[in-house]
Design a protein around this motif. Structure first.
Motif, PDB file in Angstrom:
ATOM      1  N   ALA A  37      31.322  46.446  43.704  1.00 37.84           N
ATOM      2  CA  ALA A  37      30.349  47.511  43.440  1.00 37.84           C
ATOM      3  C   ALA A  37      28.998  46.879  43.186  1.00 37.84           C
ATOM      4  N   ASP A  38      27.987  47.470  43.780  1.00 37.32           N
ATOM      5  CA  ASP A  38      26.625  46.996  43.531  1.00 37.32           C
ATOM      6  C   ASP A  38      26.170  47.464  42.157  1.00 37.32           C
ATOM      7  N   GLY A  39      25.216  46.776  41.611  1.00 38.33           N
ATOM      8  CA  GLY A  39      24.713  47.142  40.290  1.00 38.33           C
ATOM      9  C   GLY A  39      24.477  45.906  39.465  1.00 38.33           C
ATOM     10  N   ASN A  40      24.854  45.970  38.203  1.00 39.82           N
ATOM     11  CA  ASN A  40      24.673  44.829  37.310  1.00 39.82           C
ATOM     12  C   ASN A  40      25.473  43.628  37.778  1.00 39.82           C
ATOM     13  N   ASP A  41      24.940  42.462  37.540  1.00 42.68           N
ATOM     14  CA  ASP A  41      25.586  41.222  37.976  1.00 42.68           C
ATOM     15  C   ASP A  41      26.690  40.831  36.991  1.00 42.68           C
ATOM     16  N   VAL A  42      27.736  41.635  36.953  1.00 42.83           N
ATOM     17  CA  VAL A  42      28.866  41.392  36.066  1.00 42.83           C
ATOM     18  C   VAL A  42      30.140  41.341  36.903  1.00 42.83           C
ATOM     19  N   GLU A  99      56.178  43.097  30.366  1.00 39.22           N
ATOM     20  CA  GLU A  99      56.628  42.439  31.589  1.00 39.22           C
ATOM     21  C   GLU A  99      55.652  41.399  32.130  1.00 39.22           C
ATOM     22  N   TYR A 100      54.500  41.248  31.527  1.00 41.12           N
ATOM     23  CA  TYR A 100      53.538  40.282  32.045  1.00 41.12           C
ATOM     24  C   TYR A 100      52.585  39.853  30.937  1.00 41.12           C
ATOM     25  N   THR A 101      51.895  38.756  31.183  1.00 37.08           N
ATOM     26  CA  THR A 101      50.794  38.324  30.329  1.00 37.08           C
ATOM     27  C   THR A 101      49.542  38.215  31.198  1.00 37.08           C
ATOM     28  N   SER A 102      48.385  38.274  30.569  1.00 33.81           N
ATOM     29  CA  SER A 102      47.158  38.284  31.361  1.00 33.81           C
ATOM     30  C   SER A 102      46.030  37.580  30.643  1.00 33.81           C
ATOM     31  N   LEU A 103      45.077  37.105  31.442  1.00 38.21           N
ATOM     32  CA  LEU A 103      43.813  36.565  30.960  1.00 38.21           C
ATOM     33  C   LEU A 103      42.708  37.340  31.667  1.00 38.21           C
ATOM     34  N   THR A 104      41.768  37.875  30.912  1.00 35.47           N
ATOM     35  CA  THR A 104      40.677  38.671  31.473  1.00 35.47           C
ATOM     36  C   THR A 104      39.347  38.044  31.069  1.00 35.47           C
ATOM     37  N   LEU A 105      38.570  37.656  32.066  1.00 33.43           N
ATOM     38  CA  LEU A 105      37.265  37.035  31.849  1.00 33.43           C
ATOM     39  C   LEU A 105      36.168  37.987  32.300  1.00 33.43           C
ATOM     40  N   TYR A 106      35.224  38.266  31.425  1.00 28.79           N
ATOM     41  CA  TYR A 106      34.000  38.990  31.778  1.00 28.79           C
ATOM     42  C   TYR A 106      32.869  37.978  31.824  1.00 28.79           C
ATOM     43  N   SER A 107      32.156  37.959  32.935  1.00 25.45           N
ATOM     44  CA  SER A 107      31.109  36.956  33.100  1.00 25.45           C
ATOM     45  C   SER A 107      29.987  37.493  33.972  1.00 25.45           C
ATOM     46  N   ASP A 198      53.004  30.582  41.969  1.00 29.20           N
ATOM     47  CA  ASP A 198      53.943  31.491  42.633  1.00 29.20           C
ATOM     48  C   ASP A 198      54.165  32.771  41.843  1.00 29.20           C
ATOM     49  N   ASN A 199      53.741  32.792  40.601  1.00 27.21           N
ATOM     50  CA  ASN A 199      53.996  33.926  39.713  1.00 27.21           C
ATOM     51  C   ASN A 199      52.694  34.565  39.249  1.00 27.21           C
ATOM     52  N   CYS A 200      51.630  34.373  40.033  1.00 27.08           N
ATOM     53  CA  CYS A 200      50.285  34.771  39.624  1.00 27.08           C
ATOM     54  C   CYS A 200      49.684  35.756  40.623  1.00 27.08           C
ATOM     55  N   SER A 201      48.891  36.665  40.123  1.00 25.28           N
ATOM     56  CA  SER A 201      48.049  37.522  40.962  1.00 25.28           C
ATOM     57  C   SER A 201      46.691  37.657  40.285  1.00 25.28           C
ATOM     58  N   ILE A 202      45.643  37.860  41.087  1.00 21.81           N
ATOM     59  CA  ILE A 202      44.274  37.895  40.584  1.00 21.81           C
ATOM     60  C   ILE A 202      43.605  39.201  41.005  1.00 21.81           C
ATOM     61  N   TYR A 203      42.848  39.780  40.072  1.00 27.69           N
ATOM     62  CA  TYR A 203      42.098  41.007  40.335  1.00 27.69           C
ATOM     63  C   TYR A 203      40.629  40.742  40.008  1.00 27.69           C
ATOM     64  N   LEU A 204      39.750  41.046  40.966  1.00 29.02           N
ATOM     65  CA  LEU A 204      38.310  40.861  40.785  1.00 29.02           C
ATOM     66  C   LEU A 204      37.625  42.215  40.865  1.00 29.02           C
ATOM     67  N   ALA A 205      36.758  42.493  39.907  1.00 31.21           N
ATOM     68  CA  ALA A 205      36.031  43.759  39.897  1.00 31.21           C
ATOM     69  C   ALA A 205      34.593  43.508  39.476  1.00 31.21           C
ATOM     70  N   GLY A 206      33.675  44.214  40.125  1.00 37.11           N
ATOM     71  CA  GLY A 206      32.261  44.062  39.800  1.00 37.11           C
ATOM     72  C   GLY A 206      31.465  43.722  41.038  1.00 37.11           C
ATOM     73  N   GLU A 369      36.580  56.296  37.752  1.00 35.81           N
ATOM     74  CA  GLU A 369      35.191  56.434  38.148  1.00 35.81           C
ATOM     75  C   GLU A 369      34.448  55.108  38.216  1.00 35.81           C
ATOM     76  N   SER A 370      35.019  54.013  37.720  1.00 34.71           N
ATOM     77  CA  SER A 370      34.339  52.714  37.784  1.00 34.71           C
ATOM     78  C   SER A 370      35.277  51.692  38.402  1.00 34.71           C
ATOM     79  N   VAL A 371      34.696  50.566  38.848  1.00 37.04           N
ATOM     80  CA  VAL A 371      35.537  49.548  39.470  1.00 37.04           C
ATOM     81  C   VAL A 371      36.459  48.889  38.450  1.00 37.04           C
ATOM     82  N   PHE A 372      36.029  48.829  37.185  1.00 42.13           N
ATOM     83  CA  PHE A 372      36.895  48.253  36.161  1.00 42.13           C
ATOM     84  C   PHE A 372      38.108  49.144  35.918  1.00 42.13           C
TER      85      PHE A 372
END
Length: 439
Positions: A37-42, A99-107, A198-206, A369-372
């Motif tokens: 999504a265009d907008g703020n550089d986040v 069922e899962y663990t996660s790491l979420t980075l906002y940058s 092999d047990n990882c998936s990645i999601y990118l938003a922004g 309503e948002s990419v996040f």
């Protein structure tokens, strides 16, 4: 001029389509789902690893294996990790689910080279140092002891234990000994088993662009990482509910009593689940629900009361939650049972059903309503094992469910004899505890 005495007309969404992510694969096979999504550089980066609380071999193993990732790596100390993320205005969240663990980075996108470098080290080369673990455990133990003095914490814990049983990961009651039993070796075993490519998936938003994708490939895609081979399967844990129906947990000095009621319910894969959500929303899932209208607005027995579905693996939980004065517990329970009886005997009016439909459809529109929030929605779909048809099946169920179907669902699933009732508060001096939970 605008006539503010006339509310705008209610308009239902004519078509409900949820945007799908663009999916690519890194060189080592990790799937990457992107929402640009265009907008703020986040940029938000989510790394998910299969394997959570319901896969662990001892209590708290999954939670602290995840939490200790940022407490020191081969390249960075815990202080250095915190300082670098703070310097670049980034934020790192660590979460552990069933069922899962996660790491979420906002940058900020312009600082992704620096922040992804830290994230890579956190994921690939944690040390689980003893000194830092002792500090983290002590802080969390203190918070646990504080929570253990709160009526809502004690009531929910007892309810889950009554529904699932002592040996089930959803029903185990944590104690201080569980915290004392956590060791670096136990965390390393969990990490080695589940934290690998092999047990990882990645999601990118922004604001996702080619530079961002190249950086993700550089830090997480060029080579496999971790001890590969083990993938988290669906947990096979059968609940063993208590034969008792009601429980009282004494909390001396409590200003009011917490009431928690619940029963096992169908999960998201059950064919009745989507229409059952409509029933539970009507019953207690929004401010205009039956429970709120009766018990809060008319009777004044509580400031708030709610009902909802908790989507756990296997069998979920239907819960009812409220806080009230000790002397009002029994009247509150009687009204809850009365509302259940109404749903068993009286078809829902078309006006009330339409109001619930409008509320649920409006909440769905707001949720995507948002990419996040879109990223959160697709994470839910993927970890739950659901298909993308869920997004079209849900509004269809809301729009097509009939009063007769809701009557049938209430009789089938909303059963008083299946409800476990937990009351936590101060014991009245002039009333036996068994009378608090038995109407």
């Amino acid at each position: 001029m605008l006539d503010r005495t006339t509310p705008p007309a209610v308009r239902k969404p004519e078509a409900f389509a949820v945007r799908e992510p663009l999916c690519i694969r890194l060189s080592n096979g990790i799937p990457v789902y992107t929402f640009s999504a265009d907008g703020n550089d986040v940029v938000r980066v989510d790394l998910l690893f299969g394997g959570g609380r319901w896969h662990q071999q001892q209590p708290l193993q999954a939670l602290f294996a995840n939490r200790m990732l940022r407490e020191g790596t081969r390249r960075f100390s815990s202080d250095c990790i915190a300082e670098r993320l703070d310097y670049y205005g980034a934020w790192l969240e660590l979460a552990c689910a069933a069922e899962y663990t996660s790491l979420t980075l906002y940058s900020l996108g312009k600082y992704l080279p620096q922040t992804l470098d830290v994230l890579e080290s956190v994921v690939k080369e944690p040390l689980f140092p003893q000194r830092e673990l002792e500090v983290v455990l002590e802080n969390n133990l203190r918070q646990f002891l504080v929570n253990s003095s709160k009526t809502e914490f004690l009531a929910l814990r007892k309810l889950m234990n009554a529904l699932y049983g002592d040996d089930h990961p959803g029903g185990h009651c944590l104690c201080e000994a569980d915290y004392r039993s956590v060791t670096p070796d136990a965390l390393r075993r969990f990490y080695a088993r589940y934290y690998h490519s092999d047990n990882c998936s990645i999601y990118l938003a922004g604001q996702i662009n080619d530079d961002c994708l190249r950086l993700v490939e550089k830090h997480f895609g060029q080579e496999p990482f971790g001890v590969r081979g083990t993938r988290a399967g669906r947990p096979d844990c059968l609940p063993l509910s208590s034969p008792e129906e009601s429980f009282f947990v004494e909390r001396e000095g409590a200003m009011q009593s917490t009431v928690r009621m619940g029963m096992l319910s169908p999960n998201q894969h059950h064919p009745d689940y989507l229409k059952l959500r409509v029933l539970v929303t009507l019953f207690g899932g929004y401010f205009g629900s039956r429970l709120m209208s009766n018990i809060r607005e008319e009777k004044g027995l509580t400031y708030g009361i709610s009902a909802g579905l908790l989507p756990y693996p296997g069998e979920g939980v239907l819960t009812i939650a409220a806080d009230t004065a000790c002397a009002k517990v029994r009247p509150l329970l009687r009204e809850v049972y009365a509302e259940i009886d109404r749903l068993h005997t009286e078809p829902v009016s078309s006006e009330e059903l339409e109001r619930v439909r409008n509320y649920m459809l409006g909440e769905m529109c707001r949720s995507y309503e948002s990419v996040f929030s879109l990223s959160d929605a697709w994470i839910f779909i993927h970890v739950s094992g659901l298909g993308k048809s869920y997004f079209s099946d849900m509004p269809e169920a809301i729009n097509t469910v009939t009063p007769e179907e809701l009557l049938s669902l209430a009789r089938k699933y909303l059963r008083k004899e299946h409800l476990k009732v937990v009351v936590c508060g101060e014991k009245p001096k002039d009333q036996p505890t068994h009378q608090l939970t038995n109407s």
